[in-house]
Design a protein around this motif. Structure first.
Motif, PDB file in Angstrom:
ATOM      1  N   LEU A  74       0.820  -1.201   0.000  1.00  0.00           N
ATOM      2  CA  LEU A  74       0.000   0.000   0.000  1.00  0.00           C
ATOM      3  C   LEU A  74       0.862   1.262   0.000  1.00  0.00           C
ATOM      4  CD1 LEU A  74      -2.783  -1.060   2.529  1.00  0.00           C
ATOM      5  CD2 LEU A  74      -3.141  -0.466   0.139  1.00  0.00           C
ATOM      6  N   ALA A  75       1.947   1.230   0.770  1.00  0.00           N
ATOM      7  CA  ALA A  75       2.835   2.396   0.830  1.00  0.00           C
ATOM      8  C   ALA A  75       3.475   2.659  -0.528  1.00  0.00           C
ATOM      9  CB  ALA A  75       3.910   2.176   1.896  1.00  0.00           C
ATOM     10  N   PHE A  76       3.912   1.603  -1.217  1.00  0.00           N
ATOM     11  CA  PHE A  76       4.516   1.765  -2.546  1.00  0.00           C
ATOM     12  C   PHE A  76       3.499   2.328  -3.538  1.00  0.00           C
ATOM     13  CE2 PHE A  76       7.799  -1.508  -1.303  1.00  0.00           C
ATOM     14  CZ  PHE A  76       8.852  -0.605  -1.327  1.00  0.00           C
ATOM     15  N   PHE A  77       2.265   1.816  -3.499  1.00  0.00           N
ATOM     16  CA  PHE A  77       1.243   2.304  -4.420  1.00  0.00           C
ATOM     17  C   PHE A  77       0.912   3.777  -4.161  1.00  0.00           C
ATOM     18  CE2 PHE A  77      -3.318   3.122  -5.138  1.00  0.00           C
ATOM     19  CZ  PHE A  77      -3.332   3.019  -6.519  1.00  0.00           C
ATOM     20  N   ILE A  78       0.712   4.138  -2.895  1.00  0.00           N
ATOM     21  CA  ILE A  78       0.381   5.518  -2.551  1.00  0.00           C
ATOM     22  C   ILE A  78       1.535   6.449  -2.892  1.00  0.00           C
ATOM     23  CG2 ILE A  78      -0.064   7.060  -0.603  1.00  0.00           C
ATOM     24  CD1 ILE A  78      -1.690   4.795   0.655  1.00  0.00           C
ATOM     25  N   LEU A  79       2.756   5.990  -2.640  1.00  0.00           N
ATOM     26  CA  LEU A  79       3.923   6.813  -2.955  1.00  0.00           C
ATOM     27  C   LEU A  79       4.016   7.083  -4.456  1.00  0.00           C
ATOM     28  CD1 LEU A  79       6.426   8.120  -1.581  1.00  0.00           C
ATOM     29  CD2 LEU A  79       7.683   6.036  -2.168  1.00  0.00           C
ATOM     30  N   GLN A  80       3.830   6.030  -5.259  1.00  0.00           N
ATOM     31  CA  GLN A  80       3.873   6.222  -6.715  1.00  0.00           C
ATOM     32  C   GLN A  80       2.752   7.134  -7.180  1.00  0.00           C
ATOM     33  OE1 GLN A  80       1.250   4.590  -8.813  1.00  0.00           O
ATOM     34  NE2 GLN A  80       2.030   5.850 -10.482  1.00  0.00           N
ATOM     35  N   HIS A  81       1.551   6.900  -6.676  1.00  0.00           N
ATOM     36  CA  HIS A  81       0.385   7.648  -7.131  1.00  0.00           C
ATOM     37  C   HIS A  81       0.479   9.125  -6.750  1.00  0.00           C
ATOM     38  CE1 HIS A  81      -3.517   7.447  -8.975  1.00  0.00           C
ATOM     39  NE2 HIS A  81      -4.109   8.040  -7.957  1.00  0.00           N
ATOM     40  N   SER A  82       1.148   9.415  -5.639  1.00  0.00           N
ATOM     41  CA  SER A  82       1.252  10.795  -5.173  1.00  0.00           C
ATOM     42  C   SER A  82       2.457  11.514  -5.766  1.00  0.00           C
ATOM     43  CB  SER A  82       1.336  10.821  -3.637  1.00  0.00           C
ATOM     44  OG  SER A  82       0.195  10.235  -3.059  1.00  0.00           O
ATOM     45  N   VAL A  83       3.613  10.847  -5.765  1.00  0.00           N
ATOM     46  CA  VAL A  83       4.835  11.503  -6.229  1.00  0.00           C
ATOM     47  C   VAL A  83       4.752  11.820  -7.719  1.00  0.00           C
ATOM     48  CG1 VAL A  83       7.313  11.188  -6.604  1.00  0.00           C
ATOM     49  CG2 VAL A  83       6.283  10.526  -4.428  1.00  0.00           C
ATOM     50  N   MET A  84       4.238  10.878  -8.513  1.00  0.00           N
ATOM     51  CA  MET A  84       4.151  11.119  -9.946  1.00  0.00           C
ATOM     52  C   MET A  84       3.107  12.177 -10.303  1.00  0.00           C
ATOM     53  SD  MET A  84       4.707   7.469 -11.891  1.00  0.00           S
ATOM     54  CE  MET A  84       4.833   8.357 -13.458  1.00  0.00           C
ATOM     55  N   ALA A  85       2.237  12.518  -9.360  1.00  0.00           N
ATOM     56  CA  ALA A  85       1.235  13.556  -9.605  1.00  0.00           C
ATOM     57  C   ALA A  85       1.735  14.948  -9.222  1.00  0.00           C
ATOM     58  CB  ALA A  85      -0.045  13.248  -8.837  1.00  0.00           C
ATOM     59  N   THR A  86       2.903  15.046  -8.586  1.00  0.00           N
ATOM     60  CA  THR A  86       3.434  16.350  -8.211  1.00  0.00           C
ATOM     61  C   THR A  86       3.885  17.116  -9.454  1.00  0.00           C
ATOM     62  OG1 THR A  86       5.648  15.408  -7.872  1.00  0.00           O
ATOM     63  CG2 THR A  86       4.169  15.494  -5.968  1.00  0.00           C
ATOM     64  N   GLU A  87       3.920  18.426  -9.332  1.00  0.00           N
ATOM     65  CA  GLU A  87       4.252  19.277 -10.471  1.00  0.00           C
ATOM     66  C   GLU A  87       5.684  19.042 -10.954  1.00  0.00           C
ATOM     67  OE1 GLU A  87       3.357  21.792 -13.489  1.00  0.00           O
ATOM     68  OE2 GLU A  87       1.993  21.036 -11.932  1.00  0.00           O
TER      69      GLU A  87
END
Length: 281
Positions: A74-87
């Motif tokens: 879950l941490a890996f998924f959330i990290l990918q989903h959030s970091v790649m959405a940053t500007e």
């Protein structure tokens, strides 16, 4: 040369579309179907045995390893989903992949989602937090949950379609590039661009229903539901201006649908009257 470049872009975006759609279908089965009918009929613990079983479950190394492994997924998924959405990351992927930037984002999201689903470990040794195990509820309540989940998923897919599914999947960007029309986001109004910057999870309520309305809640499902709920709460950043814009757009959609429906009914009525007149002649 431009033709081959366009063909390559279209092939990559279509292949990505198939992969992401297949991953979405598997996620529906993972979150809804498997959880509704998985062990829903097994009798749960009762009385004083609950406390004893929970103590023994948390001391079980298999349960501990399963929870830690699931939490890491879950941490890996959330990290990918959030970091790649940053500007910052979006600008970097835009510089590296160009028009395929959105396709790359949804590809990695689907890939990490595949890892989450395939390596998720159920906690069979732990008791349920709740479990419907008595008649007639053991027969009818899973069916009620199934119907509720179907309605929730239909609402989710309808909302995704309203928000331009082709653009969310990266297909529209490639289509506009091949026709030299530029970035489709630039052609949108400032209110729409502002909404897309804030909009992370437009299906918050529906997904909460899917996460929590179940005939039985196991320990691993509690971890999944709690983590994703907290993540969606933290990612919810819409304000009143966004809500007003959303309401106006939905009203326009309904007005267009109503006009088309009334026009279709009018044409059908005219055809019906014409056929009836011919029949009388």
């Amino acid at each position: 040369m431009a033709v081959f470049y366009s063909a390559a872009l279209v092939s990559l975006s279509l292949a990505n579309f198939v992969f992401v759609s297949w991953s979405a279908a598997e996620f529906v089965a993972f979150v809804s179907l498997r959880q509704i009918y998985r062990e829903s009929g097994r009798p749960g613990p009762a009385g004083v045995q609950v406390h004893t079983e929970w103590q023994s479950a948390f001391r079980d190394k298999q349960v501990q390893q399963a929870l830690l492994s699931n939490l890491a997924l879950l941490a890996f998924f959330i990290l990918q989903h959030s970091v790649m959405a940053t500007e910052t990351v979006r600008r970097w992927t835009q510089a590296c992949f160009g028009v395929l930037q959105r396709s790359v984002y949804v590809f990695f999201t689907a890939a990490f989602l595949q890892l989450l689903m395939h390596y998720w470990q159920p906690t069979h040794a732990a008791p349920f937090l709740w479990n419907v195990s008595r008649e007639p509820w053991i027969t009818c309540f899973p069916l009620v949950c199934f119907i509720i989940h179907v309605i929730a998923w239909l609402i989710i897919f309808s909302i995704v379609l309203i928000f331009d599914y082709a653009e969310l999947m990266g297909l529209k960007q490639v289509y506009y590039c091949c026709l030299a029309l530029g970035d489709p986001m630039v052609l949108k109004s400032q209110k729409a661009q502002r909404l897309y910057c804030h909009l992370r999870h437009p299906v918050f309520l529906e997904f909460l229903v899917i996460l929590w309305v179940l005939p039985s809640l196991s320990l691993d499902r509690l971890l999944l539901s709690t983590t994703l709920t907290l993540y969606m709460i933290c990612g919810h950043s819409l304000d009143q201006q966004d809500y007003r814009y959303l309401r106006s757009q939905l009203n326009k959609k309904f007005e267009i649908f109503s006009r088309e429906e009334s026009a279709f009914s009018h044409i059908a009525a005219r055809n019906g009257v014409g056929e009836h007149t011919k029949h009388q002649e």
